[in-house]
Design a protein around this motif. Sequence first.
Motif, PDB file in Angstrom:
ATOM      1  N   ARG A   1       0.680  -1.348   0.253  1.00 36.61           N
ATOM      2  CA  ARG A   1       0.285  -0.004   0.024  1.00 36.61           C
ATOM      3  C   ARG A   1       0.958   1.512  -0.042  1.00 36.61           C
ATOM      4  NH1 ARG A   1      -3.368  -1.456   3.658  1.00 36.61           N
ATOM      5  NH2 ARG A   1      -2.206  -1.045   5.104  1.00 36.61           N
ATOM      6  N   GLN A   2       2.364   0.791   0.741  1.00 34.07           N
ATOM      7  CA  GLN A   2       2.894   2.371   1.203  1.00 34.07           C
ATOM      8  C   GLN A   2       3.201   2.562  -0.814  1.00 34.07           C
ATOM      9  OE1 GLN A   2       5.885   1.974   3.913  1.00 34.07           O
ATOM     10  NE2 GLN A   2       5.576   4.391   4.819  1.00 34.07           N
ATOM     11  N   ASN A   3       3.672   1.365  -0.947  1.00 30.79           N
ATOM     12  CA  ASN A   3       4.573   1.697  -2.058  1.00 30.79           C
ATOM     13  C   ASN A   3       3.871   1.898  -3.733  1.00 30.79           C
ATOM     14  OD1 ASN A   3       7.565   0.991  -2.163  1.00 30.79           O
ATOM     15  ND2 ASN A   3       6.365  -0.185  -0.140  1.00 30.79           N
ATOM     16  N   GLY A   4       2.576   1.731  -3.147  1.00 32.05           N
ATOM     17  CA  GLY A   4       1.642   2.351  -4.185  1.00 32.05           C
ATOM     18  C   GLY A   4       1.427   1.320  -5.163  1.00 32.05           C
ATOM     19  N   GLN A   5       0.898   0.007  -4.733  1.00 24.53           N
ATOM     20  CA  GLN A   5       0.359  -0.997  -5.239  1.00 24.53           C
ATOM     21  C   GLN A   5       0.120  -2.247  -4.340  1.00 24.53           C
ATOM     22  OE1 GLN A   5       3.978  -3.337  -6.979  1.00 24.53           O
ATOM     23  NE2 GLN A   5       2.103  -3.923  -9.100  1.00 24.53           N
ATOM     24  N   THR A   6      -1.027  -1.447  -3.913  1.00 27.07           N
ATOM     25  CA  THR A   6      -1.994  -2.200  -3.255  1.00 27.07           C
ATOM     26  C   THR A   6      -2.084  -3.118  -4.007  1.00 27.07           C
ATOM     27  OG1 THR A   6      -2.936  -0.038  -2.106  1.00 27.07           O
ATOM     28  CG2 THR A   6      -4.294  -1.884  -1.716  1.00 27.07           C
TER      29      THR A   6
END
Lengths: 539, 415
Positions: A414-419
């Motif tokens: 989620r934090q890396n933009g790939q939930t």
Amino acid sequence: MRISLFGKSLLLLGLICAVPASHAQTGKKADSSVQAAPSVSAKELQALHVLNRLGYGPSPGDIDRVLQKGVEAYIQQQLHPESLQMSAALSERLMAVPDIHSTDAALYADYGPPQRKAAAGDQAKIKAVTQRQNQVADAAREAHLLRAVYSPAQLQETMVDFWFNHFNVFAGKGQETKIWTGNFERDAIRPHVFGRFRDLLGATAKHPAMLNYLDNQKSTSERIAKNGKKLGGLNENYAREVMELHTLGVDDGYTQADVTALARIFTGWGYDPKRLVDGVDPAFFFNSKKHDENEKKFLGNTFAAGGGEEEGERALDLLAAHPATTRHLSYKIAQYFVADSPPPQLVEKLAKRWRETGGDVGKVLDTLFKSPEFWSADAVGKKFKTPWQYLVSSLRATGLPMVTNVKPLLGMLRQNGQTLYGCTTPDGYKNTQAEWLNSDALILRLNFANALGSGNLPLWKSLPTAAASSMSADDNAGMMAMIEKQPELTASKARAADPFLMQAALGNAFSQNTLDAWAIARPQLRAGLILGSPEFMRR
Amino acid sequence: MNRRNFLKIGMAAGTTLLLPAQFAWAAKNGTPPKRLIVVMLRGAIDGLSVVVPYAEDNYYRLRSSIAIAKPGDTDGALDLDGRFGLHPALEMLMPFWQQKQLAFIQASGSTDPTRSHFEAQAYMETGQPGVKRASDGWMNRLLGFMPDEKSVLQAVSLGPMLPRIFSGVQDVSTVPLGRQAGRATVMDKPGINAAFDRMYEDSDALSAAYRQGRKSREQVLSDLNSDPVSPESNVADNGAPPPAGFALDASQLAILVRRNPGMQLAFAQLGGWDTHVGQGGAKGQLANRLRSLGQGLKTLASDLGPEWSHTVVVVMSEFGRTARQNGTNGTDHGHGNAMWVMGGPVAGGKVYGEWPGLDDAQLHEGRDLAITTDFRSVLTEICERHLQVDSERLAAVFPNAPKTPASILNRLIGA
């Protein structure tokens, strides 16, 4: 143990991989393939390449296993994974994950809109229903992650990733898509990843998650009620995206008139809530009352009036067999497995195979893995990992026991933009460096690398403590704060990774620069440095 | 700021060699840095619900269940100029309109006919509609021509991914969203990051990104932990948390600007505008999103303080939506849209652009609002009059852009 003696170059892997002998093209040696340097086994690096590209990277011992079997035989086995048995531990874990074995109808009745309706506006009850829906989606995420990390059928898992993103649905769209996303992967994607493209296309078109996500469920022919009022009408969302994203590619051979015609063709394709509550499976249901019975012209073909459900099948046949679809899919497969800008001659080679086999994905992949482009120095070790690929490959490289708490991992994504299941738009997540490399992305990965490497991620519930981390609690305060605090994790335990095991697992294929950095770093940082090395950012 | 690549820009754009503006501007030292913040609404916002053409009878005929009522009616639009009204969920922006710091360009957009979100967004971000091979973004090209402010935060993109609009040879800092942006992590510890520095001292893309990330994190952490976010950004909306948390991001962005006035370009994006089903009218799905966006813009303006007078904010979206509502009380992919322009230097209080009308015969392809102003005309106007980028450089930022008809955008930027 061989130790690489090369100077600082990230091209190391690329320098060493030549096309395996069995793949050598007659009369033409790939220009960019280079002879192996004497101190490193070319075979070993070929094994590393197939592990990195067909799958999510090596676990300890994998390189040796591939070498023992032979690179070519390994590829064939991955393309025909029927003989690959997942471990008993993994099957038991998957059996124990709740809800992932349920039918669409059961999920709908047990967790879906009927439950929300039964809550009758009671806020506490509605909240409980929403929580249960979230749990269903999280269960599917857990299963997806466990398979990716621990399944021996690694190519199957990367192809699930590829096709899921190609036919993306977003679990946050609404109640229905949320509870059905896991089943969409299980029933519409997974069985067909090496099969015929037409089967994938049909299965996704009819799956209730897709029907809900791209609104076809709600699209109807326009009718006039007795009182003269207009009822219903078209929603062209799915009709547009199935051409633009799933088949032809953007603006390749279709017009707005084709979008509208296709939307009319698909009217009536949906699911019927009443049948779902009655437990009827599969969920797909053609409702002739919603269908536009008039004549349509689609891609230059006339669909005579009264074609009914079969019109949709015929439209999918046309789309699947269209030359633009062949081009579009060949490009995407080459991009996923070879390079962000794949060589045109490779794309053409795949397109040719696609045409010859009528869109047989397994055969197209076989051609790809035998191509000199796949083995070229321009390709090997050059694809920048997506956050998802980085996460899965990190877990595999550590060789740590099977995780029992995936929450910190889902948080990292989620934090890396790939939930996971979290791409809101139907184009799915990209797999290019341009999409994922930016100034903060690497720092985020390195935070994760440090936490995983030093054993400060609570990935195991109620396991005995491994050797206590030698990092100070202070060192890790930031990381711990970064991972969302979950009350149920207070009893969790973490384990540190063994850097020497990891280094060997990855084939000792590191640049001198990286090796120098390790040499002077504190030993307890070493596992994090391996996972955080430039070499490990690529595959 | 990395200048080593500026030569490439001139060459890539096929123009004569253009020097960064710092040389041309040496005499201008002492003037406060000018700033452009772009907010992109991905998914195609329904501009006809934002700048409501309430004087058009056909608007109400085409949208029997989702039209915004006329000003004065229940839940009606907020009158702007006797022809157009603002969506009532954007009431918090009316003071900016009244103070002439908010303008709209109605019937604007990219003239490329695509109705693909992804293609249209790419065109809007590369600034080259119809050019499929264009790869770098216009904000990155623009950055190459801005005076060097010696700040690692000269160009900032909010969120975990670098968007196309900012991709290219110039270095841009990505800053995390939400509270996470100000939290210290393992990699902020000198004893740990020094070991990683050693691995990323190469000249490749990874090392460059790493170094930029280290520097910008250091700055962002220090800034965000020095100033508190505005209390307004935490205010719940009728008891519910802010839908997209944009106000918090806006407040944090404002802190970074105040502490780094050299931040010249910033970008933020919001999704969720693809309202095919149940779009709603004065209330509902779209209204909720608009309220969150409006609250964020208001927070940004107030938290920027004196910097607001040097800032222009552009809100834009890839295309508009069908003039006619669809069969599911929503709207499908359309064409013309409204661009929003806010800020101290804006000559606001005016709806710019030629109104093409909404009669059936006036609709683009019989279904959408037509486009009378190319989005690049609006952006060039801002770059030229606000950022003071000269026309030669602008031609490299927006190659082959149409000339701005002066009568349409005359004096959009006041100062």
